[in-house]
Design an enzyme around this catalytic site. Structure first.
Site, PDB file in Angstrom:
ATOM      1  N   LEU A  14       0.850  -1.199   0.000  1.00 30.45           N
ATOM      2  CA  LEU A  14       0.000   0.000   0.000  1.00 30.45           C
ATOM      3  C   LEU A  14       0.883   1.247   0.000  1.00 30.45           C
ATOM      4  O   LEU A  14       0.986   1.965   0.995  1.00 30.45           O
ATOM      5  CB  LEU A  14      -0.941   0.000   1.202  1.00 30.45           C
ATOM      6  N   HIS A  15       1.562   1.458  -1.124  1.00 25.13           N
ATOM      7  CA  HIS A  15       2.442   2.604  -1.294  1.00 25.13           C
ATOM      8  C   HIS A  15       2.047   3.345  -2.556  1.00 25.13           C
ATOM      9  O   HIS A  15       1.622   2.740  -3.534  1.00 25.13           O
ATOM     10  CB  HIS A  15       3.907   2.160  -1.377  1.00 25.13           C
ATOM     11  N   ALA A  16       2.200   4.644  -2.538  1.00 20.39           N
ATOM     12  CA  ALA A  16       1.974   5.532  -3.678  1.00 20.39           C
ATOM     13  C   ALA A  16       0.708   5.194  -4.474  1.00 20.39           C
ATOM     14  O   ALA A  16      -0.398   5.416  -3.997  1.00 20.39           O
ATOM     15  CB  ALA A  16       3.199   5.591  -4.571  1.00 20.39           C
ATOM     16  N   PRO A  18      -0.926   2.304  -5.466  1.00 19.90           N
ATOM     17  CA  PRO A  18      -1.939   1.420  -4.884  1.00 19.90           C
ATOM     18  C   PRO A  18      -2.667   2.049  -3.694  1.00 19.90           C
ATOM     19  O   PRO A  18      -3.871   1.871  -3.536  1.00 19.90           O
ATOM     20  CB  PRO A  18      -1.147   0.182  -4.457  1.00 19.90           C
TER      21      PRO A  18
END
Length: 98
Positions: A14-16, A18
């Site tokens: 769950l980075h940038a 997504p």
């Protein structure tokens, strides 16, 4: 309170990008949803980009989605099903029907 335990399907977690997809989908659900890492940590508002990024959730990590409050139980269950599908399959947009 309805909950879903979900393994993150996006390789980058769950980075940038997504996280942005997830937060927009959570906000669009119209249901108050929280997310937390299964292995400890406090729940954060799933519609908050900063909160979601602060989780540090990686691909393959298990997260817990929860909805409740004043939301209709059937609507909360449906919103969680859709968000769980989005996360587990690493989709680029919220599925219309699950």
């Amino acid at each position: 309170m309805a909950e879903r335990h979900v393994i993150i399907g996006w390789a980058e977690g769950l980075h940038a990008r997504p996280a942005s997809i997830f937060c927009r989908a959570a906000a669009a659900s119209g249901i108050p949803v929280t997310v937390r890492k299964k292995e400890g940590g406090d729940p954060v508002n799933a519609a908050s980009m900063l909160g979601v990024l602060a989780l540090g959730a990686e691909g393959g990590d298990e997260i817990v989605l929860a909805a409740g409050g004043d939301a209709d139980a059937a609507e909360a269950e449906s919103a969680l099903d859709r968000l769980a599908t989005l996360v587990s399959e690493g989709l680029d947009e919220l599925p219309e029907a699950v």
